[in-house]
Design a protein around this motif. Sequence first.
Motif, short mmCIF file in Angstrom:
data_model
loop_
_atom_site.label_atom_id
_atom_site.label_comp_id
_atom_site.label_asym_id
_atom_site.label_seq_id
_atom_site.Cartn_x
_atom_site.Cartn_y
_atom_site.Cartn_z
N SER A 22 7.67 6.49 11.64
CA SER A 22 9.31 7.01 12.05
C SER A 22 9.12 8.13 12.84
O SER A 22 9.94 8.20 13.59
CB SER A 22 10.02 7.21 10.57
OG SER A 22 10.10 6.04 9.79
N VAL A 23 8.36 8.97 12.64
CA VAL A 23 7.96 10.31 13.53
C VAL A 23 7.68 9.84 14.71
O VAL A 23 8.18 10.14 15.78
CB VAL A 23 7.39 11.17 12.93
CG1 VAL A 23 6.91 12.29 13.92
CG2 VAL A 23 7.92 11.68 11.54
N PHE A 24 6.45 8.82 14.91
CA PHE A 24 5.92 8.37 16.28
C PHE A 24 7.06 7.91 17.14
O PHE A 24 7.09 7.88 18.23
CB PHE A 24 4.89 7.60 16.06
CG PHE A 24 3.57 8.35 15.41
CD1 PHE A 24 3.22 9.53 15.69
CD2 PHE A 24 2.83 7.71 14.51
CE1 PHE A 24 2.20 10.14 15.31
CE2 PHE A 24 1.78 8.34 13.77
CZ PHE A 24 1.37 9.43 14.31
N LEU A 34 14.63 16.61 11.51
CA LEU A 34 13.64 17.70 11.71
C LEU A 34 14.27 18.91 12.88
O LEU A 34 13.74 20.02 12.64
CB LEU A 34 12.34 16.79 12.53
CG LEU A 34 11.67 16.26 11.59
CD1 LEU A 34 10.47 15.28 12.54
CD2 LEU A 34 10.98 16.96 10.66
N ALA A 35 15.09 18.13 13.87
CA ALA A 35 15.57 19.23 14.65
C ALA A 35 16.63 20.04 13.97
O ALA A 35 16.46 21.45 14.35
CB ALA A 35 16.41 18.62 15.92
N ASP A 36 17.42 19.63 12.95
CA ASP A 36 18.27 20.56 12.22
C ASP A 36 17.80 21.49 11.35
O ASP A 36 18.17 22.53 11.33
CB ASP A 36 19.11 19.58 11.29
CG ASP A 36 19.95 18.73 12.05
OD1 ASP A 36 20.53 18.96 13.34
OD2 ASP A 36 20.72 17.76 11.44
N ARG A 41 9.68 20.83 18.09
CA ARG A 41 9.37 19.45 18.66
C ARG A 41 7.86 19.25 18.87
O ARG A 41 7.35 18.20 18.63
CB ARG A 41 10.18 19.08 19.91
CG ARG A 41 10.05 17.68 20.29
CD ARG A 41 11.03 17.46 21.40
NE ARG A 41 11.04 16.14 21.68
CZ ARG A 41 11.78 15.00 21.49
NH1 ARG A 41 12.68 15.22 20.42
NH2 ARG A 41 11.49 13.90 21.81
N PRO A 42 7.13 20.17 19.44
CA PRO A 42 5.68 19.94 19.52
C PRO A 42 4.88 19.61 18.36
O PRO A 42 3.62 19.14 18.41
CB PRO A 42 5.24 21.20 20.24
CG PRO A 42 6.27 21.88 21.03
CD PRO A 42 7.32 21.50 20.16
N TRP A 43 5.56 20.13 17.36
CA TRP A 43 4.68 19.95 15.89
C TRP A 43 5.05 18.44 15.70
O TRP A 43 4.15 17.85 14.61
CB TRP A 43 5.10 20.69 14.83
CG TRP A 43 5.14 22.07 15.05
CD1 TRP A 43 4.40 22.95 16.06
CD2 TRP A 43 5.47 23.32 14.13
NE1 TRP A 43 4.29 24.13 15.83
CE2 TRP A 43 4.75 24.37 14.65
CE3 TRP A 43 5.80 23.11 12.80
CZ2 TRP A 43 5.04 25.69 13.69
CZ3 TRP A 43 5.75 24.34 12.16
CH2 TRP A 43 5.49 25.59 12.67
N TRP A 44 5.82 17.63 15.89
CA TRP A 44 6.04 16.29 15.35
C TRP A 44 5.17 15.40 15.54
O TRP A 44 4.70 14.88 14.64
CB TRP A 44 7.49 15.75 16.29
CG TRP A 44 8.67 16.63 15.76
CD1 TRP A 44 9.03 17.72 15.02
CD2 TRP A 44 9.92 16.18 16.21
NE1 TRP A 44 10.23 18.19 15.04
CE2 TRP A 44 10.95 17.44 15.68
CE3 TRP A 44 10.39 15.24 17.29
CZ2 TRP A 44 12.05 17.40 16.26
CZ3 TRP A 44 11.92 15.31 17.63
CH2 TRP A 44 12.71 16.31 17.08
#
Length: 115
Positions: A22-24, A34-36, A41-44
């Motif tokens: 789901s993350v990929f 995740l944004a909230d 974002r570079p950690w995702w």
Amino acid sequence: MSTAYIVVTLVGAAMAAFSAGSVFFHAKWVVQPLADYRVPRPWWPWLGTAKAAGAAGLVVGLFVPVIGVLAGVGLVLYFAGAVITVFRARWYSHLPFPLVYAAPVVGSLALAFAA
């Protein structure tokens, strides 16, 4: 090795792999929170990779138990970090989500130690 251990471990691995995918694939229902939560974002991709590695480690752990235990501990720590992140973002209604993903991993570890 009990049937319960195998089933719970495979369920935990499948859930971790689903979460990683789901993350990929940037599923909106995953990346928007995740944004909230202000996760950079570079950690995702690294977070997705950690979950994928944990899922693979759980499966490998069916054959090499020490790998499964290490993967399980890693995933429990990962999801504990997720709980802390959600808590710090003050999205208290989202706290159950990482706990649901952690539950079968904790169960797998408990069954592994009980064997």
